[in-house]
Write a protein that holds these residues in place. Structure first.
Motif, mmCIF file in Angstrom:
data_model
loop_
_atom_site.group_PDB
_atom_site.id
_atom_site.type_symbol
_atom_site.label_atom_id
_atom_site.label_comp_id
_atom_site.label_asym_id
_atom_site.label_seq_id
_atom_site.Cartn_x
_atom_site.Cartn_y
_atom_site.Cartn_z
ATOM 1 N N GLY A 24 -1.042 72.108 -9.470
ATOM 2 C CA GLY A 24 -1.837 72.715 -8.415
ATOM 3 C C GLY A 24 -2.772 71.704 -7.809
ATOM 4 N N THR A 25 -3.779 72.201 -7.119
ATOM 5 C CA THR A 25 -4.820 71.347 -6.561
ATOM 6 C C THR A 25 -6.174 71.919 -6.940
ATOM 7 O OG1 THR A 25 -4.824 72.520 -4.440
ATOM 8 C CG2 THR A 25 -3.410 70.570 -4.612
ATOM 9 N N ALA A 26 -7.125 71.027 -7.137
ATOM 10 C CA ALA A 26 -8.494 71.409 -7.472
ATOM 11 C C ALA A 26 -9.418 70.753 -6.461
ATOM 12 C CB ALA A 26 -8.842 70.963 -8.885
ATOM 13 N N ALA A 27 -9.944 71.544 -5.527
ATOM 14 C CA ALA A 27 -10.786 71.013 -4.443
ATOM 15 C C ALA A 27 -10.072 69.876 -3.726
ATOM 16 C CB ALA A 27 -12.133 70.562 -4.988
ATOM 17 N N GLY A 28 -8.778 70.062 -3.495
ATOM 18 C CA GLY A 28 -7.977 69.091 -2.773
ATOM 19 C C GLY A 28 -7.365 67.999 -3.622
ATOM 20 N N VAL A 29 -7.684 67.955 -4.904
ATOM 21 C CA VAL A 29 -7.154 66.921 -5.796
ATOM 22 C C VAL A 29 -5.942 67.485 -6.537
ATOM 23 C CG1 VAL A 29 -7.651 65.357 -7.708
ATOM 24 C CG2 VAL A 29 -9.471 65.972 -6.091
ATOM 25 N N VAL B 251 -5.998 68.239 -18.387
ATOM 26 C CA VAL B 251 -5.806 68.338 -16.940
ATOM 27 C C VAL B 251 -5.812 66.920 -16.366
ATOM 28 C CG1 VAL B 251 -6.689 69.234 -14.774
ATOM 29 C CG2 VAL B 251 -6.820 70.636 -16.844
ATOM 30 N N HIS B 252 -4.652 66.513 -15.871
ATOM 31 C CA HIS B 252 -4.452 65.158 -15.362
ATOM 32 C C HIS B 252 -4.626 65.181 -13.849
ATOM 33 C CE1 HIS B 252 -2.753 63.892 -19.289
ATOM 34 N NE2 HIS B 252 -2.315 65.142 -19.315
ATOM 35 N N LEU B 253 -5.656 64.498 -13.349
ATOM 36 C CA LEU B 253 -5.941 64.464 -11.923
ATOM 37 C C LEU B 253 -5.217 63.295 -11.251
ATOM 38 C CD1 LEU B 253 -9.794 65.172 -11.831
ATOM 39 C CD2 LEU B 253 -7.909 66.802 -11.542
ATOM 40 N N GLY B 254 -4.797 63.505 -10.010
ATOM 41 C CA GLY B 254 -4.156 62.450 -9.245
ATOM 42 C C GLY B 254 -5.178 61.526 -8.614
ATOM 43 N N MET B 255 -4.903 60.226 -8.663
ATOM 44 C CA MET B 255 -5.753 59.241 -7.993
ATOM 45 C C MET B 255 -5.444 59.223 -6.494
ATOM 46 S SD MET B 255 -7.822 57.528 -10.130
ATOM 47 C CE MET B 255 -8.016 55.813 -9.630
ATOM 48 N N PRO B 256 -6.371 58.753 -5.672
ATOM 49 C CA PRO B 256 -6.117 58.669 -4.230
ATOM 50 C C PRO B 256 -4.877 57.834 -3.903
ATOM 51 C CG PRO B 256 -8.443 58.363 -4.684
ATOM 52 C CD PRO B 256 -7.754 58.372 -6.016
ATOM 53 N N MET B 257 -4.114 58.304 -2.919
ATOM 54 C CA MET B 257 -2.939 57.614 -2.384
ATOM 55 C C MET B 257 -1.823 57.438 -3.415
ATOM 56 S SD MET B 257 -4.519 54.899 0.354
ATOM 57 C CE MET B 257 -2.966 54.863 1.270
ATOM 58 N N ILE C 94 -11.235 73.548 -11.346
ATOM 59 C CA ILE C 94 -10.453 73.693 -12.578
ATOM 60 C C ILE C 94 -11.013 74.838 -13.414
ATOM 61 C CG2 ILE C 94 -9.919 72.599 -14.795
ATOM 62 C CD1 ILE C 94 -9.882 69.907 -13.191
ATOM 63 N N ARG C 95 -12.319 74.881 -13.558
ATOM 64 C CA ARG C 95 -12.938 75.949 -14.354
ATOM 65 C C ARG C 95 -12.687 77.328 -13.738
ATOM 66 N NH1 ARG C 95 -15.949 74.186 -18.451
ATOM 67 N NH2 ARG C 95 -16.989 72.146 -18.395
ATOM 68 N N ALA C 96 -12.582 77.378 -12.412
ATOM 69 C CA ALA C 96 -12.315 78.655 -11.747
ATOM 70 C C ALA C 96 -10.858 79.075 -11.889
ATOM 71 C CB ALA C 96 -12.687 78.555 -10.269
ATOM 72 N N GLN C 97 -9.948 78.116 -12.019
ATOM 73 C CA GLN C 97 -8.516 78.420 -12.034
ATOM 74 C C GLN C 97 -7.936 78.606 -13.435
ATOM 75 O OE1 GLN C 97 -5.883 76.089 -9.360
ATOM 76 N NE2 GLN C 97 -7.743 75.060 -8.663
ATOM 77 N N LEU C 98 -8.484 77.907 -14.424
ATOM 78 C CA LEU C 98 -7.885 77.870 -15.754
ATOM 79 C C LEU C 98 -8.861 78.415 -16.793
ATOM 80 C CD1 LEU C 98 -6.326 74.275 -15.608
ATOM 81 C CD2 LEU C 98 -5.168 76.446 -15.149
ATOM 82 N N PRO C 99 -8.340 78.995 -17.879
ATOM 83 C CA PRO C 99 -9.221 79.549 -18.909
ATOM 84 C C PRO C 99 -9.756 78.478 -19.849
ATOM 85 C CG PRO C 99 -6.937 79.948 -19.511
ATOM 86 C CD PRO C 99 -6.907 79.305 -18.148
#
Length: 265
Positions: free
Chosen positions: A7-12, A57-63, A107-112
């Motif tokens: 998914g995305t978290a605040a665009g990430v 939760v693995h976040l994507g880096m820019p680009m 993330i806190r809003a989407q996942l338990p």
């Protein structure tokens, strides 16, 4: 083993690996490398930390990954060629750091995930983001870990061909991303594991030792025999089977975070 959630978290963009059991669980947030694995799903496959009773939760880096321009790394590589520090390395880690608070709220809003402190993990350039969260923010943390880390951004710049033409601005920028100088702040925040491949770039290995020594008793060095800088084969964008040496890193990270994991609340 439960299926990843994307998914995305605040665009990430993110790839989330659930804990083995249902219900709220502690959270570990990661940032991947620019070498392979160079996307959040690929990093999740290389270092899944299966059976750890926490959300990873693995976040994507820019680009990178889902944020590549036109589906390739070409635009990012062109920035590296244009100005490795001021067009690429610094903006990437700065953006990833700045977008983290909103991503964490999402993330806190989407996942338990459980309330309370989180863990942070970064590989290579992504480690600079994790170290910035440790050194320069008030985010509650229970533990941190870095793998083949960009501890001194000047050391990373030196890996590229040619003598970099530092000026006052770029000197100030690169010095602001020297985490050995921030060791006191890190020591006050959370315990830190520094994983260092014994075949990684010599300067990065030396920086790993310097950071552990500077942080003191709260830091541990974990050398991985036979490990070079990458954790996966090229191209490193899509998830791939875990390599044996990545499995050794994964085991060390799993044991570290399990040791420091807070109880779910």
């Amino acid at each position: 083993m439960r299926s990843p959630i994307t998914g995305t978290a605040a665009g990430v963009p993110f790839t989330a690996l659930p804990p083995p059991d249902d219900g709220p669980a502690p959270l570990i947030v990661t940032w991947h490398m620019l070498d392979a694995p160079r996307s959040d799903p690929a990093f999740a496959a290389a270092l899944p930390m299966h059976d750890l009773p926490a959300w990873r939760v693995h976040l994507g880096m820019p680009m990178c990954g889902a944020r590549m321009v036109n589906g390739t790394m070409d635009a990012g590589l062109e920035l590296l060629r244009t100005d490795v520090l001021m067009s690429a390395l610094h903006p990437f880690v700065q953006q990833a750091t700045e977008e983290f608070p909103a991503a964490l709220d999402s993330i806190r809003a989407q996942l338990p995930v459980a309330d309370g402190p989180i863990g942070v993990l970064g590989g290579s350039l992504g480690a600079a983001v994790a170290l910035r969260i440790l050194a320069d923010t008030a985010t509650p943390l229970f533990a941190g870990a870095v793998v083949n880390a960009a501890i001194r951004l000047r050391s990373v710049v030196d890996l590229f061909d040619g003598d970099y033409p530092y000026d006052t601005e770029s000197d100030n920028v690169v010095d602001s991303w020297d985490f050995v100088t921030k060791a006191g702040s890190i020591a006050e925040r959370a315990p830190l594991l520094v994983v260092s491949g014994e075949l990684d770039h010599p300067a990065l290995r030396a920086d790993a030792v310097d950071l552990v020594d500077a942080v003191g008793p709260g830091a541990e060095l974990l050398p991985i025999p036979g490990l070079a800088h990458p954790l996966a084969d090229e191209p490193g964008i899509e998830p791939a089977p875990q390599q044996p040496l990545a499995r050794d890193v994964d085991a060390g990270l799993t044991a570290w975070f399990r040791r420091h994991l807070p109880a779910a609340s």
